[in-house]
Design a protein around this motif. Structure first.
Motif, mmCIF file in Angstrom:
data_model
loop_
_atom_site.group_PDB
_atom_site.id
_atom_site.type_symbol
_atom_site.label_atom_id
_atom_site.label_comp_id
_atom_site.label_asym_id
_atom_site.label_seq_id
_atom_site.Cartn_x
_atom_site.Cartn_y
_atom_site.Cartn_z
ATOM 1 N N GLU A 1 0.782 -1.212 -0.016
ATOM 2 C CA GLU A 1 0.072 0.216 0.073
ATOM 3 C C GLU A 1 0.841 1.108 -0.026
ATOM 4 O OE1 GLU A 1 -2.316 0.313 3.516
ATOM 5 O OE2 GLU A 1 -3.357 2.275 2.778
ATOM 6 N N GLU A 2 0.742 2.071 -0.987
ATOM 7 C CA GLU A 2 1.084 3.407 -0.967
ATOM 8 C C GLU A 2 0.880 4.401 -0.042
ATOM 9 O OE1 GLU A 2 -0.701 2.142 -3.257
ATOM 10 O OE2 GLU A 2 0.570 1.230 -5.068
ATOM 11 N N GLN A 3 1.955 4.904 0.665
ATOM 12 C CA GLN A 3 1.714 5.793 1.956
ATOM 13 C C GLN A 3 2.685 6.798 1.946
ATOM 14 O OE1 GLN A 3 1.724 3.448 5.568
ATOM 15 N NE2 GLN A 3 -0.456 3.831 5.776
ATOM 16 N N LEU A 4 2.295 8.176 2.154
ATOM 17 C CA LEU A 4 3.280 9.160 2.435
ATOM 18 C C LEU A 4 2.923 9.804 3.866
ATOM 19 C CD1 LEU A 4 2.371 11.125 -0.728
ATOM 20 C CD2 LEU A 4 4.638 10.016 -0.192
ATOM 21 N N VAL A 5 3.953 9.850 4.855
ATOM 22 C CA VAL A 5 3.761 10.400 6.024
ATOM 23 C C VAL A 5 4.577 11.613 6.201
ATOM 24 C CG1 VAL A 5 4.150 9.850 8.535
ATOM 25 C CG2 VAL A 5 3.487 7.917 6.721
ATOM 26 N N GLU A 6 3.845 12.913 6.719
ATOM 27 C CA GLU A 6 4.720 14.149 6.718
ATOM 28 C C GLU A 6 5.152 14.172 8.403
ATOM 29 O OE1 GLU A 6 1.068 14.797 3.949
ATOM 30 O OE2 GLU A 6 1.356 13.667 5.825
ATOM 31 N N SER A 7 5.963 15.073 8.610
ATOM 32 C CA SER A 7 6.692 15.109 10.023
ATOM 33 C C SER A 7 7.379 16.582 9.862
ATOM 34 C CB SER A 7 7.328 14.211 10.434
ATOM 35 O OG SER A 7 8.535 13.962 9.923
ATOM 36 N N GLY A 8 7.385 17.319 11.099
ATOM 37 C CA GLY A 8 8.219 18.186 11.316
ATOM 38 C C GLY A 8 7.525 19.609 11.544
ATOM 39 N N GLY A 9 6.262 19.470 11.503
ATOM 40 C CA GLY A 9 5.334 20.644 11.607
ATOM 41 C C GLY A 9 5.436 21.157 13.153
ATOM 42 N N GLY A 10 4.859 22.217 13.555
ATOM 43 C CA GLY A 10 4.924 22.874 14.850
ATOM 44 C C GLY A 10 4.791 24.320 14.977
ATOM 45 N N LEU A 11 4.762 24.696 16.247
ATOM 46 C CA LEU A 11 4.413 26.071 16.543
ATOM 47 C C LEU A 11 6.016 26.928 16.598
ATOM 48 C CD1 LEU A 11 2.639 28.579 17.310
ATOM 49 C CD2 LEU A 11 2.972 27.519 19.780
ATOM 50 N N ALA A 24 8.042 8.124 2.009
ATOM 51 C CA ALA A 24 7.113 7.436 1.133
ATOM 52 C C ALA A 24 7.340 6.123 1.488
ATOM 53 C CB ALA A 24 7.306 7.549 -0.342
ATOM 54 N N SER A 25 6.280 5.030 1.503
ATOM 55 C CA SER A 25 6.272 3.619 1.480
ATOM 56 C C SER A 25 5.479 3.160 0.544
ATOM 57 C CB SER A 25 6.183 3.212 2.940
ATOM 58 O OG SER A 25 4.890 3.785 3.165
ATOM 59 N N GLY A 26 5.846 1.736 0.070
ATOM 60 C CA GLY A 26 4.854 1.252 -0.800
ATOM 61 C C GLY A 26 5.307 1.425 -2.384
ATOM 62 N N PHE A 27 6.059 2.343 -2.492
ATOM 63 C CA PHE A 27 6.599 2.717 -3.991
ATOM 64 C C PHE A 27 7.845 3.458 -3.878
ATOM 65 C CE2 PHE A 27 5.870 7.461 -3.992
ATOM 66 C CZ PHE A 27 4.973 7.592 -3.051
#
Length: 125
Positions: A1-11, A24-27
């Motif tokens: 399964e293709e997935q994209l996971v973001e991180s690093g956001g904040g205040l 990215a995973s799955g591709f």
């Protein structure tokens, strides 16, 4: 399964920096365009930046030119968005997206194949 996971956001405060990551995973990134989008409450989603995993071509919305830098590490299947000199108007949920065989001539585009769930960026004045 293709997935994209973001991180690093904040205040952060105005003028500060953040670096967003998209894994990215799955591709694999090969033959894909990676895009960053953002959506503020009550506003339409906006294309922020793109990068071609094949030749490194990039695109930036006028509102972020000179402040944001997109990059990708194909070996790690990871894309980044370095955001400097952040402004309150940059506050939004930032999404990573990917599309296969989407040439720069078609950027910006809402025809992305995969989307992440987003990471929230809040810039205080």
């Amino acid at each position: 399964e293709e997935q994209l996971v973001e991180s690093g956001g904040g205040l952060v405060q105005a003028g500060e920096s953040l670096r967003l990551s998209c894994v990215a995973s799955g591709f694999t990134f090969d033959d894909h365009t990676i895009g960053w989008y953002r959506q503020a409450p009550g506003k339409k989603i906006e294309a922020v930046s793109y990068i071609s995993s094949d030749d490194g071509s990039t695109y930036y919305a006028d509102s972020v030119k000179g402040r944001f830098t997109i990059s990708s590490d194909n070996a790690k299947n990871t894309a980044y968005l370095q955001m400097n000199n952040l402004k309150p108007e940059d506050s939004a949920t930032y999404y990573c997206a990917a599309a296969i065989f989407l040439p720069p001539s078609k950027w910006p585009s809402d025809g992305m194949d995969y989307w992440g769930k987003g990471t929230l960026v809040t810039v205080s004045s």
